[in-house]
Scaffold this motif. Structure first.
Motif, PDB file in Angstrom:
ATOM      1  N   ILE A 167       0.862  -1.185   0.000  1.00  0.00           N
ATOM      2  CA  ILE A 167       0.000   0.000   0.000  1.00  0.00           C
ATOM      3  C   ILE A 167       0.900   1.237   0.000  1.00  0.00           C
ATOM      4  O   ILE A 167       1.851   1.327   0.784  1.00  0.00           O
ATOM      5  N   ALA A 168       0.583   2.186  -0.900  1.00  0.00           N
ATOM      6  CA  ALA A 168       1.295   3.460  -0.939  1.00  0.00           C
ATOM      7  C   ALA A 168       0.279   4.557  -1.201  1.00  0.00           C
ATOM      8  O   ALA A 168      -0.714   4.346  -1.904  1.00  0.00           O
ATOM      9  N   VAL A 169       0.520   5.748  -0.654  1.00  0.00           N
ATOM     10  CA  VAL A 169      -0.434   6.858  -0.738  1.00  0.00           C
ATOM     11  C   VAL A 169       0.326   8.121  -1.135  1.00  0.00           C
ATOM     12  O   VAL A 169       1.448   8.357  -0.678  1.00  0.00           O
ATOM     13  N   THR A 170      -0.294   8.913  -2.003  1.00  0.00           N
ATOM     14  CA  THR A 170       0.311  10.186  -2.389  1.00  0.00           C
ATOM     15  C   THR A 170       0.354  11.125  -1.186  1.00  0.00           C
ATOM     16  O   THR A 170      -0.388  10.958  -0.224  1.00  0.00           O
ATOM     17  N   ARG A 171       1.236  12.137  -1.262  1.00  0.00           N
ATOM     18  CA  ARG A 171       1.458  13.018  -0.116  1.00  0.00           C
ATOM     19  C   ARG A 171       0.185  13.761   0.280  1.00  0.00           C
ATOM     20  O   ARG A 171      -0.048  14.035   1.454  1.00  0.00           O
TER      21      ARG A 171
ATOM     22  N   PHE B  79      12.196  11.614 -13.970  1.00  0.00           N
ATOM     23  CA  PHE B  79      10.822  11.220 -13.706  1.00  0.00           C
ATOM     24  C   PHE B  79       9.819  12.332 -14.041  1.00  0.00           C
ATOM     25  O   PHE B  79       8.635  12.113 -14.060  1.00  0.00           O
ATOM     26  N   SER B  80      10.304  13.532 -14.252  1.00  0.00           N
ATOM     27  CA  SER B  80       9.381  14.631 -14.559  1.00  0.00           C
ATOM     28  C   SER B  80       9.069  14.719 -16.058  1.00  0.00           C
ATOM     29  O   SER B  80       8.277  15.528 -16.486  1.00  0.00           O
ATOM     30  N   SER B  81       9.732  13.899 -16.832  1.00  0.00           N
ATOM     31  CA  SER B  81       9.484  13.893 -18.273  1.00  0.00           C
ATOM     32  C   SER B  81       9.126  12.483 -18.707  1.00  0.00           C
ATOM     33  O   SER B  81       9.000  11.582 -17.905  1.00  0.00           O
ATOM     34  N   ASN B  82       8.983  12.327 -19.984  1.00  0.00           N
ATOM     35  CA  ASN B  82       8.656  10.996 -20.511  1.00  0.00           C
ATOM     36  C   ASN B  82       9.899  10.273 -20.982  1.00  0.00           C
ATOM     37  O   ASN B  82       9.826   9.321 -21.743  1.00  0.00           O
ATOM     38  N   LYS B  83      11.086  10.734 -20.512  1.00  0.00           N
ATOM     39  CA  LYS B  83      12.331  10.105 -20.934  1.00  0.00           C
ATOM     40  C   LYS B  83      12.605   8.867 -20.101  1.00  0.00           C
ATOM     41  O   LYS B  83      12.167   8.757 -18.953  1.00  0.00           O
ATOM     42  N   ARG B  84      13.363   7.973 -20.670  1.00  0.00           N
ATOM     43  CA  ARG B  84      13.786   6.796 -19.920  1.00  0.00           C
ATOM     44  C   ARG B  84      14.837   7.225 -18.895  1.00  0.00           C
ATOM     45  O   ARG B  84      15.652   8.082 -19.133  1.00  0.00           O
ATOM     46  N   SER B  85      14.799   6.582 -17.727  1.00  0.00           N
ATOM     47  CA  SER B  85      15.672   6.968 -16.619  1.00  0.00           C
ATOM     48  C   SER B  85      16.982   6.201 -16.676  1.00  0.00           C
ATOM     49  O   SER B  85      17.096   5.153 -17.309  1.00  0.00           O
ATOM     50  N   GLN B  86      17.952   6.746 -15.937  1.00  0.00           N
ATOM     51  CA  GLN B  86      19.245   6.110 -15.815  1.00  0.00           C
ATOM     52  C   GLN B  86      19.381   5.556 -14.402  1.00  0.00           C
ATOM     53  O   GLN B  86      19.089   6.242 -13.426  1.00  0.00           O
ATOM     54  N   PHE B  87      19.842   4.319 -14.278  1.00  0.00           N
ATOM     55  CA  PHE B  87      19.986   3.670 -12.965  1.00  0.00           C
ATOM     56  C   PHE B  87      21.410   3.146 -12.826  1.00  0.00           C
ATOM     57  O   PHE B  87      21.886   2.375 -13.669  1.00  0.00           O
TER      58      PHE B  87
ATOM     59  N   VAL C  96      11.778  -4.419 -11.245  1.00  0.00           N
ATOM     60  CA  VAL C  96      11.161  -3.263 -10.605  1.00  0.00           C
ATOM     61  C   VAL C  96      10.552  -2.407 -11.719  1.00  0.00           C
ATOM     62  O   VAL C  96      11.208  -2.113 -12.720  1.00  0.00           O
ATOM     63  N   TYR C  97       9.287  -1.986 -11.509  1.00  0.00           N
ATOM     64  CA  TYR C  97       8.573  -1.217 -12.532  1.00  0.00           C
ATOM     65  C   TYR C  97       8.278   0.189 -12.021  1.00  0.00           C
ATOM     66  O   TYR C  97       7.872   0.376 -10.868  1.00  0.00           O
ATOM     67  N   PHE C  98       8.489   1.179 -12.905  1.00  0.00           N
ATOM     68  CA  PHE C  98       8.190   2.570 -12.598  1.00  0.00           C
ATOM     69  C   PHE C  98       6.957   2.965 -13.407  1.00  0.00           C
ATOM     70  O   PHE C  98       6.967   2.889 -14.649  1.00  0.00           O
ATOM     71  N   TYR C  99       5.920   3.396 -12.694  1.00  0.00           N
ATOM     72  CA  TYR C  99       4.651   3.751 -13.361  1.00  0.00           C
ATOM     73  C   TYR C  99       4.425   5.255 -13.235  1.00  0.00           C
ATOM     74  O   TYR C  99       4.430   5.804 -12.132  1.00  0.00           O
ATOM     75  N   SER C 100       4.254   5.906 -14.376  1.00  0.00           N
ATOM     76  CA  SER C 100       4.013   7.352 -14.399  1.00  0.00           C
ATOM     77  C   SER C 100       2.535   7.608 -14.159  1.00  0.00           C
ATOM     78  O   SER C 100       1.683   7.148 -14.929  1.00  0.00           O
ATOM     79  N   ILE C 101       2.235   8.334 -13.081  1.00  0.00           N
ATOM     80  CA  ILE C 101       0.847   8.641 -12.755  1.00  0.00           C
ATOM     81  C   ILE C 101       0.273   9.604 -13.791  1.00  0.00           C
ATOM     82  O   ILE C 101      -0.874   9.465 -14.251  1.00  0.00           O
TER      83      ILE C 101
ATOM     84  N   ASP D  89       7.712  13.264  -5.275  1.00  0.00           N
ATOM     85  CA  ASP D  89       7.025  14.302  -6.045  1.00  0.00           C
ATOM     86  C   ASP D  89       5.627  13.888  -6.494  1.00  0.00           C
ATOM     87  O   ASP D  89       4.952  14.611  -7.238  1.00  0.00           O
ATOM     88  N   ASP D  90       5.167  12.720  -6.064  1.00  0.00           N
ATOM     89  CA  ASP D  90       3.814  12.218  -6.363  1.00  0.00           C
ATOM     90  C   ASP D  90       3.565  12.004  -7.853  1.00  0.00           C
ATOM     91  O   ASP D  90       2.414  11.979  -8.320  1.00  0.00           O
ATOM     92  N   THR D  91       4.627  11.809  -8.660  1.00  0.00           N
ATOM     93  CA  THR D  91       4.432  11.614 -10.096  1.00  0.00           C
ATOM     94  C   THR D  91       4.644  10.180 -10.536  1.00  0.00           C
ATOM     95  O   THR D  91       4.190   9.795 -11.611  1.00  0.00           O
ATOM     96  N   VAL D  92       5.327   9.386  -9.694  1.00  0.00           N
ATOM     97  CA  VAL D  92       5.690   8.030 -10.102  1.00  0.00           C
ATOM     98  C   VAL D  92       5.428   7.050  -8.974  1.00  0.00           C
ATOM     99  O   VAL D  92       5.704   7.352  -7.806  1.00  0.00           O
TER     100      VAL D  92
END
Length: 918
Positions: free
Chosen positions: A637-641, A747-755, A697-702, A684-687
């Motif tokens: 369970i996770a909740v936005t700020r 995460f603020s754009s639609n670009k792929r992230s670097q890990f 691990v999956y990153f989902y853009s809200i 930042d409540d975006t992902v």
């Protein structure tokens, strides 16, 4: 004085009795008494016979006269040359009948308490004859035969043979009698068991019969002294302890109060099995008894300030077999003040205090060097100190003014030399620092409220010192106005900031890991081998004389407490807690990682007050709403700020987005055909980040409503994820935890992230759960094999590894102040670990597995396998509330920072919203 006060409470019942078991020799028994007259050996003398009581004891014959001006007579049986019943034809001038009596001829007699004054015994040597006329004359011959039998035992050459013959006599007497059930308080009582035992008091034991019913515990002394029966109501029992007595597991001590120093009864059994049966029978009347009374549970209470330093030391002494009824194992307390010369006592000055990290014998460097030279040249077994820090002689050294009869009993009717007595606090401390053989610590009375042991209120003649001054009151330091003021300042010192921060160091020496082996050697804390538990198996010694001599030496020399801790003891959490100056480097790094309490959160802060209020009302949770949104068990369970959106993961492989405000399911996403194990929302409540059993691990853009990135990071299922300061922590069943550096701007754009993989933390088994402390400086992981690992999250160094549970660890979390870690295991236990030392400090057993939890450091809200929410008080180890909720195991739990909103998920596929009632 604990045992003195206990004696005072019973004084009303024996106000006319000057006799005491303390008049007997050590290890002597009182068998029976007879009303009798002491008549002079010259039958024609016109002196009226003295009426009194004739006591038959295992090693002596004692006559207690009724007139208090007359002394008590004690005749050692070993000094008797004739014992016989006599019949005389001469008439007794007072009753004009044929005279009959008991004739005793002896070479030595003790005169005790003449004019009812407690004083050293007067000993008269030379042959004397005594005649005692029993009021029941028909018993005279029987008494004579009994005395002759005991006389034969006393005259045996070997001490072992004497002891065996007296023991046989005692067992014969016990076998011929039984508990008188007419003594039951109620006719409806049902007896559970009856056996033989001895009631233990300081320096004396009293044989008799024990009987326990469904309502009461009874002890009936064989001799009917000091009272016909002792009764303890079972519902009034608060604490019970198994005890070593004479180095054997035969003792049982029962307390009817929580914090009283002295117990209500101490029993020594003849068989360990009988002791254990009685113990467990009484324990059934005590809720959670085995949990409440552990060193670890008291440690947690002490660490968090729920009990004082004094109370904690008292509990540790009790758990370590120390008892006020056993002077060879009397409670031991530390000297904490080192200044006994100043006019004012400055408790803010560290120099005022003794160094608690060192034993008494190591405080003086020059003396220690001399002791170490002797130690190095000593053959095995080696020891540094020729005397102990606690022994019967030391206890009575302090208490002689209120326990003079105990001192006379211990020293065969004599006081110590006047100059060696407890004359001055400063002199005693100086001798403990400089004396070649004096290493004694203090007793709890120095931190109590009764100062009578410092004052010669009984006007005892304790002797004359060199210079002609009589021994009187104890001379106090200049900073104490009187005895009461002295104790009050000692108590303040014990509870002071300095002692609170360093008391754990003294505990390490006395009850902990520095008590034995190489750690004791390094700490200069090595005493004679016979003082340690398990040093000798009494039953393996065949020579009875040697066995008795060995036991006597151990009991008189002193005994080291039972070892309670085998790893360093945690420091107390104090308001000004900072890193210690004398800690191992690893512990020092932990102190740097753990913020000081004052920096962590202020109790004056409004948020903290609201959290505290919410936790106080956690037992009053009510269900706001429930929603069945998954097809399988909820796993995360996770909740936005802002609290508007709730995200949940499930074994049905979906991530759900639920609107709390609308009470509706808004989105459902699936990333693979395997279960999702946990989720979190980035700051930042975006992902939303989800972990999966498919090793990814999956990153989902809200904002975009789609999967944005994937980390294919492990070789087996990912069980849990955490996030802090742009770093992702992933735990996996492949036995690793990986740390990834992520770029937040991605995460603020639609670009792929670097890990970037920063670290890979290896484990010996699959990792089932992880948690970060609030500051993000430490990581804790729990494995499938029940092992907890604490890591430095900045250097990725392993700080502690603790074997904690017998099965997998379901959930794990730091306390808000980062001092402790709480774990919930498959083995149905909750356990608390001290972060600084890695010590397991509390263990609580639950009826079912607890699968998840939230906690504030003291109170725990856990989700049970049964579907209930349980509220735990860790200080007592008890469940204070069971709250019905789910129909299946509670598998996930979320709580907001103010603790005002709670969400739980379950195997019943539901999520439930909860709110505390105010």
């Amino acid at each position: 004085m604990a045992f003195i006060q206990k004696k005072e409470r019973s004084k009303e019942r024996t106000i006319h009795c000057r006799f005491s078991l303390l008049l007997l020799d050590l290890e002597e028994y009182y068998f029976e008494q007879h009303s009798a007259h002491h008549v002079t050996s010259n039958i024609t003398a016109q002196k009226r016979p003295i009426r009194g009581s004739l006591k038959i004891c295992s090693k002596s014959l004692i006559f207690e006269p009724e007139p208090v001006a007359e002394p008590i007579l004690k005749i050692p049986l070993r000094d008797c040359s004739k014992i016989e019943a006599i019949e005389e034809s001469a008439q007794n001038p007072f009753n004009e009948i044929n005279f009959s009596g008991l004739l005793v001829v002896c070479r030595q007699v003790y005169f005790i308490k003449e004019d009812n004054i407690v004083a050293p015994y007067k000993i008269e040597r030379g042959e004397r004859a005594f005649i005692f006329q029993l009021e029941v004359s028909s018993k005279t011959e029987d008494v004579a035969q009994t005395l002759l039998q005991l006389h034969r035992a006393s005259c045996l050459d070997k001490l072992g043979d004497q002891t065996a013959m007296i023991a046989a006599n005692l067992q014969s007497r016990l076998a011929r009698t039984s508990f008188d059930k007419n003594s039951f308080q109620s006719v409806s009582e049902k007896p559970h068991m009856e056996c033989e035992a001895e009631m233990v008091n300081p320096l004396v034991t009293n044989p008799g019969h024990v009987c326990i019913t469904d309502e009461n515990l009874y002890f009936q002394p064989l001799c009917g002294y000091p009272e016909p029966v002792v009764q303890i109501k079972l519902h009034s029992v608060r604490r019970i302890y198994k005890r070593r007595h004479g180095l054997r597991p035969l003792g049982l001590e029962v307390f009817c109060t929580e914090n009283d120093l002295c117990s209500d009864i101490y029993l020594k059994f003849y068989k360990t099995s009988e002791r254990d049966e009685l113990y467990y029978y009484i324990a059934t009347f005590l809720e959670n008894h085995m949990v409440e009374h552990t060193a670890e549970s008291y440690m947690l209470q002490w660490q968090r300030g729920h009990i004082s330093n004094y109370q904690y030391l008292l509990h540790l002494n009790n758990l370590a077999d120390r008892s006020c009824n056993d002077l060879s194992q009397y409670p031991v307390f530390p000297w904490v003040i080192a200044d006994y010369n100043s006019a004012e006592l400055d408790l803010m000055n560290p120099d005022t205090f003794r160094d608690l990290s060192k034993p008494i014998g190591a405080l003086n460097k020059e003396r220690l060097e001399r002791l170490l030279v002797r130690y190095r040249d000593m053959p095995e077994p080696k020891f540094m100190y020729g005397s102990h820090y606690s022994s019967p002689g030391y206890v009575l050294f302090y208490l002689v003014r209120v326990a003079p009869e105990h001192m006379l009993c211990l020293q065969n009717g004599r006081y110590d030399h006047a100059d060696r007595m407890f004359n001055s606090i400063a002199e005693t401390w100086k001798n403990c620092l400089e004396g070649a053989t004096d290493f004694k610590e203090l007793i709890p009375e120095f931190y109590g409220s009764d100062s009578s042991f410092l004052v010669n209120s009984l006007s005892l003649n304790l002797g004359k010192r060199q210079g002609g001054k009589m021994v009187g009151d104890v001379l106090l330091p200049p900073w104490a106005s009187d005895a009461d003021d002295f104790l009050q300042k000692c108590r303040k010192a014990l509870e002071s900031q300095y002692v609170s921060e360093h008391l754990h160091e003294w505990i390490d020496l006395i009850f902990g890991y520095k008590q034995k082996s190489c750690d004791a050697i390094a700490a200069h804390n090595v005493f004679h081998p016979l003082t340690y538990e398990g040093c000798m198996d009494c039953d393996s010694i065949e020579d009875t004389d040697q066995k008795i001599a060995m036991l006597t030496q151990i009991l008189e020399f002193g005994q080291t407490p039972k070892q309670l801790f085998t790893t360093p003891h945690p420091q107390r959490i104090t308001p000004k807690f900072q890193s210690m100056s004398r800690t191992p480097s690893q512990s020092a790094s932990l102190n740097e990682l753990s913020p000081a309490v004052s920096e962590d959160s202020s109790f004056e802060d409004l948020t903290e007050e609201s959290r505290k209020l919410a936790w106080n009302n956690i037992c009053k949770l009510m269900i706001v709403s429930s929603h069945k949104i998954h097809k399988e068990a909820v796993t995360g369970i996770a909740v936005t700020r802002n609290g508007s959106s709730v995200f949940t993961t499930s074994q049905d492989s979906t991530l759900k987005m639920f609107s709390k405000e609308a009470g509706l399911l808004q989105r459902s996403m699936s990333f693979s055909n395997m279960a999702l194990s946990s989720c979190l929302v980035l700051p930042d409540d975006t992902v939303v980040v989800c972990s999966s059993w498919d090793n990814n691990v999956y990153f989902y853009s809200i904002a975009y409503g789609r999967r944005q990135d994937t980390i294919m990071g492990h070789d087996d299922a990912i069980s849990k994820i955490c996030w802090c300061e742009n770093q992702l922590y992933t735990a996996s069943w492949d036995s690793t935890v990986k740390v990834w550096k992520c770029v937040p701007s991605d995460f603020s754009s639609n670009k792929r992230s670097q890990f970037e993989l920063l670290a890979e933390l290896e484990h010996d088994a699959g990792v089932n759960t992880i948690n970060l402390n609030p500051a993000g400086t430490m990581l804790v992981s729990g494995s499938k094999e029940g092992i907890v690992s604490i890591w430095d999250a900045t250097s990725f160094e392993l700080l502690h590894q603790v074997i904690c549970h017998s099965g997998k660890i379901n959930a794990i979390s730091f306390s808000p102040d980062s001092r402790h870690v709480l774990t919930a295991g498959e083995d149905r236990t909750l356990k608390v670990i001290d972060v600084q030392t890695g010590m397991l400090i509390s263990s609580v057993v639950s009826e079912a597995q607890q699968r998840c939890f939230c906690w504030d450091g003291n109170t725990v809200l856990s989700g049970s396998q049964t579907g209930e929410l349980l509220v735990w008080d860790l200080m007592s180890g008890k469940v204070t509330k069971k709250i019905p909720g789910h129909s299946g195991a509670v598998t996930a739990m979320w709580m907001n920072e103010q603790c005002s909103s709670i969400i739980t998920g379950s195997e019943d596929k539901q999520i439930i919203f909860w709110k505390p009632q105010y």
